[in-house]
Design a protein around this motif. Structure first.
Motif, PDB file in Angstrom:
ATOM      1  N   THR A 165      43.265  33.348  26.604  1.00  0.00           N
ATOM      2  CA  THR A 165      43.625  33.677  27.984  1.00  0.00           C
ATOM      3  C   THR A 165      45.125  33.922  28.111  1.00  0.00           C
ATOM      4  O   THR A 165      45.554  34.896  28.738  1.00  0.00           O
ATOM      5  N   THR A 182      42.071  40.074  35.495  1.00  0.00           N
ATOM      6  CA  THR A 182      42.909  40.528  36.603  1.00  0.00           C
ATOM      7  C   THR A 182      43.495  39.293  37.265  1.00  0.00           C
ATOM      8  O   THR A 182      42.771  38.347  37.592  1.00  0.00           O
ATOM      9  N   LEU A 183      44.787  39.299  37.439  1.00  0.00           N
ATOM     10  CA  LEU A 183      45.458  38.158  38.041  1.00  0.00           C
ATOM     11  C   LEU A 183      45.254  38.164  39.547  1.00  0.00           C
ATOM     12  O   LEU A 183      45.315  39.228  40.191  1.00  0.00           O
ATOM     13  N   HIS A 184      45.042  37.007  40.093  1.00  0.00           N
ATOM     14  CA  HIS A 184      44.848  36.857  41.529  1.00  0.00           C
ATOM     15  C   HIS A 184      46.212  36.775  42.211  1.00  0.00           C
ATOM     16  O   HIS A 184      47.028  35.926  41.870  1.00  0.00           O
ATOM     17  N   GLN A 185      46.452  37.671  43.129  1.00  0.00           N
ATOM     18  CA  GLN A 185      47.694  37.666  43.892  1.00  0.00           C
ATOM     19  C   GLN A 185      47.360  37.323  45.329  1.00  0.00           C
ATOM     20  O   GLN A 185      46.841  38.158  46.058  1.00  0.00           O
ATOM     21  N   PRO A 186      47.637  36.084  45.820  1.00  0.00           N
ATOM     22  CA  PRO A 186      47.293  35.709  47.185  1.00  0.00           C
ATOM     23  C   PRO A 186      48.133  36.455  48.204  1.00  0.00           C
ATOM     24  O   PRO A 186      49.200  36.929  47.935  1.00  0.00           O
TER      25      PRO A 186
END
Length: 186
Positions: A165, A182-186
């Motif tokens: 990862t 895919t990175l989570h962007q809040p």
């Protein structure tokens, strides 16, 4: 662009097989499948070996673990025979190259399997640590594993997944793996 080139694929009937993955509770209910390619019959199997990893219909990994266990115990018996003749460092080198490398190969596939199967692999690691340090069976193994800087099997599996990862997130992994995250962007 497809140019309409037709290639005839000839299957080797002795080497070609297929497997159908089914939930454990439906294995007995599933009917057998038959594949025919011209005059070649492809047979269904209950387990296959690919890149040194055994996979069965229910993805229980039992065959993989038993195969891995046999190979590791064979090497441990051989190392145990010569243990009085070699130093602890040499024994550690032998165990790491012949045993723990086998335990760590493709171990990310073992994530989430039954704890009794993981315990079988842990016993191999414990035996290896005892051979290296010439420790008796009745002595507690945890301090020995700590002294050798060895993680338990379940933590080794988690470490491998976290390493993959990390590499994918930081674009160190191959691109086809990095694209899966895919990175989570809040």
């Amino acid at each position: 662009m497809f140019l309409g080139i037709y290639l005839a694929l000839k299957l080797n009937q002795d080497k070609t097989e297929f497997i159908v993955f089914t939930p454990k509770h439906q294995i007995k209910e599933s009917s057998s499948y038959h594949l025919n390619f011209s005059d070649t019959i492809v047979r269904e199997v209950s387990s296959v070996k690919d890149l040194g990893v055994w996979v069965d219909k229910a993805l229980s990994m039992q065959m993989q673990i038993s195969s891995r266990s046999r190979a590791c115990y064979y090497q441990l018996r051989n190392i145990g025979r010569i243990r009085p003749l070699i130093t602890e460092d040499d024994c550690n080198t032998l165990v790491c190259s012949l045993v723990t490398s086998r335990l760590d190969y493709a171990n990310a596939l073992l994530f989430g399997i039954n704890t009794t199967e993981i315990a079988k692999l842990q016993r191999i690691l414990n035996s290896a640590a005892r051979i290296i340090t010439s420790t008796r069976k009745r002595e507690h193994i945890t301090p020995i594993l700590v002294a050798l800087h060895w993680l338990p099997i379940d933590k080794r599996i988690q470490y491998k997944i976290l390493l993959y990862t990390y590499k994918a997130v930081n674009h160190i992994a191959p691109e086809y793996i990095a694209e899966l995250i895919t990175l989570h962007q809040p």
